[in-house]
Design an enzyme around this catalytic site. Structure first.
Site, PDB file in Angstrom:
ATOM      1  N   SER A  55      13.160 -36.579 -39.336  1.00  0.00           N
ATOM      2  CA  SER A  55      11.701 -36.495 -39.144  1.00  0.00           C
ATOM      3  C   SER A  55      11.137 -37.901 -39.089  1.00  0.00           C
ATOM      4  O   SER A  55      11.705 -38.830 -39.689  1.00  0.00           O
ATOM      5  CB  SER A  55      11.073 -35.751 -40.325  1.00  0.00           C
ATOM      6  OG  SER A  55       9.674 -35.931 -40.330  1.00  0.00           O
ATOM      7  N   TYR A  73      10.356 -33.996 -49.165  1.00  0.00           N
ATOM      8  CA  TYR A  73      10.760 -33.761 -47.769  1.00  0.00           C
ATOM      9  C   TYR A  73      11.185 -35.074 -47.101  1.00  0.00           C
ATOM     10  O   TYR A  73      12.250 -35.154 -46.473  1.00  0.00           O
ATOM     11  CB  TYR A  73       9.583 -33.136 -47.017  1.00  0.00           C
ATOM     12  CG  TYR A  73       9.825 -32.856 -45.549  1.00  0.00           C
ATOM     13  CD1 TYR A  73      10.481 -31.700 -45.135  1.00  0.00           C
ATOM     14  CD2 TYR A  73       9.372 -33.739 -44.568  1.00  0.00           C
ATOM     15  CE1 TYR A  73      10.691 -31.439 -43.781  1.00  0.00           C
ATOM     16  CE2 TYR A  73       9.577 -33.492 -43.221  1.00  0.00           C
ATOM     17  CZ  TYR A  73      10.241 -32.334 -42.833  1.00  0.00           C
ATOM     18  OH  TYR A  73      10.440 -32.092 -41.490  1.00  0.00           O
ATOM     19  N   LYS A 106      14.856 -36.066 -45.585  1.00  0.00           N
ATOM     20  CA  LYS A 106      15.047 -36.403 -44.169  1.00  0.00           C
ATOM     21  C   LYS A 106      15.597 -37.832 -44.002  1.00  0.00           C
ATOM     22  O   LYS A 106      16.288 -38.123 -43.023  1.00  0.00           O
ATOM     23  CB  LYS A 106      13.735 -36.226 -43.400  1.00  0.00           C
ATOM     24  CG  LYS A 106      13.289 -34.764 -43.309  1.00  0.00           C
ATOM     25  CD  LYS A 106      14.264 -33.948 -42.492  1.00  0.00           C
ATOM     26  CE  LYS A 106      13.874 -32.502 -42.351  1.00  0.00           C
ATOM     27  NZ  LYS A 106      14.796 -31.715 -41.527  1.00  0.00           N
ATOM     28  N   TYR A 158      -2.550 -25.822 -39.814  1.00  0.00           N
ATOM     29  CA  TYR A 158      -3.570 -26.732 -39.277  1.00  0.00           C
ATOM     30  C   TYR A 158      -4.735 -25.931 -38.710  1.00  0.00           C
ATOM     31  O   TYR A 158      -4.536 -24.935 -37.999  1.00  0.00           O
ATOM     32  CB  TYR A 158      -3.003 -27.576 -38.121  1.00  0.00           C
ATOM     33  CG  TYR A 158      -2.182 -28.786 -38.512  1.00  0.00           C
ATOM     34  CD1 TYR A 158      -1.462 -28.842 -39.687  1.00  0.00           C
ATOM     35  CD2 TYR A 158      -2.107 -29.883 -37.659  1.00  0.00           C
ATOM     36  CE1 TYR A 158      -0.689 -29.942 -40.012  1.00  0.00           C
ATOM     37  CE2 TYR A 158      -1.333 -31.000 -37.974  1.00  0.00           C
ATOM     38  CZ  TYR A 158      -0.630 -31.017 -39.150  1.00  0.00           C
ATOM     39  OH  TYR A 158       0.140 -32.095 -39.468  1.00  0.00           O
TER      40      TYR A 158
HETATM   41  P1  NAD Z   1      10.244 -23.732 -38.695  1.00  0.00           P
HETATM   42  O1  NAD Z   1       9.782 -23.504 -40.079  1.00  0.00           O
HETATM   43  O2  NAD Z   1       9.629 -22.955 -37.584  1.00  0.00           O
HETATM   44  O3  NAD Z   1      11.823 -23.527 -38.585  1.00  0.00           O
HETATM   45  C1  NAD Z   1      12.708 -23.849 -39.611  1.00  0.00           C
HETATM   46  C2  NAD Z   1      13.916 -22.971 -39.447  1.00  0.00           C
HETATM   47  O4  NAD Z   1      14.808 -23.217 -40.530  1.00  0.00           O
HETATM   48  C3  NAD Z   1      13.549 -21.489 -39.484  1.00  0.00           C
HETATM   49  O5  NAD Z   1      14.284 -20.790 -38.502  1.00  0.00           O
HETATM   50  C4  NAD Z   1      13.995 -21.067 -40.874  1.00  0.00           C
HETATM   51  O6  NAD Z   1      14.353 -19.700 -40.984  1.00  0.00           O
HETATM   52  C5  NAD Z   1      15.194 -21.977 -41.064  1.00  0.00           C
HETATM   53  N1  NAD Z   1      15.560 -22.067 -42.478  1.00  0.00           N
HETATM   54  C6  NAD Z   1      14.758 -22.395 -43.520  1.00  0.00           C
HETATM   55  N2  NAD Z   1      15.463 -22.338 -44.654  1.00  0.00           N
HETATM   56  C7  NAD Z   1      16.733 -21.968 -44.311  1.00  0.00           C
HETATM   57  C8  NAD Z   1      17.916 -21.738 -45.039  1.00  0.00           C
HETATM   58  N3  NAD Z   1      17.946 -21.864 -46.370  1.00  0.00           N
HETATM   59  N4  NAD Z   1      19.030 -21.383 -44.370  1.00  0.00           N
HETATM   60  C9  NAD Z   1      19.026 -21.235 -43.027  1.00  0.00           C
HETATM   61  N5  NAD Z   1      17.914 -21.436 -42.277  1.00  0.00           N
HETATM   62  C10 NAD Z   1      16.793 -21.801 -42.920  1.00  0.00           C
HETATM   63  O7  NAD Z   1      10.084 -25.270 -38.442  1.00  0.00           O
HETATM   64  P2  NAD Z   1      10.505 -26.218 -37.232  1.00  0.00           P
HETATM   65  O8  NAD Z   1       9.339 -27.081 -36.994  1.00  0.00           O
HETATM   66  O9  NAD Z   1      11.105 -25.465 -36.108  1.00  0.00           O
HETATM   67  O10 NAD Z   1      11.609 -27.099 -37.970  1.00  0.00           O
HETATM   68  C11 NAD Z   1      12.929 -27.284 -37.498  1.00  0.00           C
HETATM   69  C12 NAD Z   1      13.452 -28.580 -38.059  1.00  0.00           C
HETATM   70  O11 NAD Z   1      12.684 -29.673 -37.521  1.00  0.00           O
HETATM   71  C13 NAD Z   1      13.338 -28.685 -39.578  1.00  0.00           C
HETATM   72  O12 NAD Z   1      14.481 -29.336 -40.094  1.00  0.00           O
HETATM   73  C14 NAD Z   1      12.112 -29.563 -39.761  1.00  0.00           C
HETATM   74  O13 NAD Z   1      12.129 -30.247 -40.975  1.00  0.00           O
HETATM   75  C15 NAD Z   1      12.235 -30.481 -38.577  1.00  0.00           C
HETATM   76  N6  NAD Z   1      10.979 -31.146 -38.189  1.00  0.00           N
HETATM   77  C16 NAD Z   1       9.908 -30.433 -37.741  1.00  0.00           C
HETATM   78  C17 NAD Z   1       8.739 -31.089 -37.401  1.00  0.00           C
HETATM   79  C18 NAD Z   1       7.502 -30.372 -36.902  1.00  0.00           C
HETATM   80  O14 NAD Z   1       6.443 -31.000 -36.779  1.00  0.00           O
HETATM   81  N7  NAD Z   1       7.574 -29.102 -36.575  1.00  0.00           N
HETATM   82  C19 NAD Z   1       8.675 -32.480 -37.512  1.00  0.00           C
HETATM   83  C20 NAD Z   1       9.784 -33.191 -37.969  1.00  0.00           C
HETATM   84  C21 NAD Z   1      10.941 -32.505 -38.300  1.00  0.00           C
END
Ligand code: NAD
Length: 246
Positions: A140, A153, A157, A194
């Site tokens: 991230s 978090y 990361k 948001y």
């Molecule tokens: P999201 O919450 O939509 O998806 C997260 C996914 O991880 C979901 O499918 C959830 O079921 C799965 N998950 C959570 N806990 C779990 C577990 N214990 N075992 C297996 N699966 C699990 O969020 P997203 O935005 O799609 O995030 C995906 C990745 O990208 C994450 O690692 C998040 O930290 C990272 N990320 C997202 C953003 C953003 O702005 N959306 C920014 C930086 C990093």
């Protein structure tokens, strides 16, 4: 001809958001995709339906923080897919909290899913990976900038990046590339809380003047999962519209 023809890919947290976009993108490019999900089988099945429009795949239930569940998931995947060419460690959670409100249980939960989850999945998957394999981690921008409401978090990361670089060095002999993607603000459930005003404000803060889409991240993952990135390892691609230029 797709970039991932004949490849097999395991994507964690693929039932929604960024993971879903990665699974579909990889299928569009010919990969057989393992769609890991935690709770929502229904959503995972919908992703599989999308995947099947282009290629093939399977859904795999496992909590990435549970070592035994991960072991079983990997075994089930390999039984059908025979090998793991591409591994995307995407599953992750975020809890908006000021540092002094982070209880020890929350700290452990974030570390167990975001960081130890990667360890669990890599530990059980790497033995099935061969020369030409690709591992992608989801970090991230907050690993670089820090976070005003997510010290746990951001720490998890940032930890992923140290782990990623170490694996890149260790697996270089085996010609397995290991890299990370560091998304900025991406339009998924993680930012669902948001208000429209907050979304607009955030979009205007981005030099490219929009919030990122899951496909923007999936495109970077496709590059790192394909032969186009064969000479890149230990690297992080920032997908943030210029919000943080490293
Ligand atoms: P999201 O919450 O939509 O998806 C997260 C996914 O991880 C979901 O499918 C959830 O079921 C799965 N998950 C959570 N806990 C779990 C577990 N214990 N075992 C297996 N699966 C699990 O969020 P997203 O935005 O799609 O995030 C995906 C990745 O990208 C994450 O690692 C998040 O930290 C990272 N990320 C997202 C953003 C953003 O702005 N959306 C920014 C930086 C990093």
């Amino acid at each position: 001809m797709g970039l991932l023809e004949g490849k097999t890919a395991l994507v964690t947290g693929a039932s929604r958001g960024i993971g879903r976009a990665i699974a579909i993108k990889f299928a569009e490019h010919g990969a057989f995709v393992g769609i890991n999900y935690f709770k929502s089988r229904e959503k995972a099945e919908k992703v599989l339906d999308e995947v099947k429009k282009y290629s093939d795949g399977m859904i795999l239930k496992a909590d990435v923080s549970d070592d035994m569940e991960v072991k079983k998931m990997v075994e089930i995947f390999v039984e059908k897919a025979e090998k793991i060419d591409i591994l995307v460690n995407n599953a992750g959670i975020y809890r908006r909290s000021l540092f002094l409100h982070i209880k020890p249980e929350q700290w452990d939960e974030i570390m167990n899913v975001n960081l130890k989850g990667c360890y669990n999945v890599c530990r059980h998957s790497i033995p099935y990976m061969k020369e030409g394999g690709k591992i992608v981690f989801m970090s991230s921008q907050l690993a670089f900038k820090g976070s005003t409401h997510g010290a746990d978090y951001a720490a998890s990361k940032a930890g992923i990046l140290g782990f990623m670089r170490s694996l890149a060095l260790e697996l270089a002999d085996r010609k397995i590339n290991v890299n990370a993607v560091a998304p900025g603000t991406i339009d998924t459930d993680i930012i669902a809380s948001y208000t429209p005003e907050q979304r607009e404000k955030r979009a205007m803060e981005v030099p490219l003047k929009r919030i990122g889409m899951p496909e923007d991240v999936a495109n970077a993952c496709l590059f790192l999962a394909s032969g186009l990135s064969d000479y890149i390892t230990g690297e992080t691609i920032h997908v943030n519209g210029g919000l943080y230029i490293h």
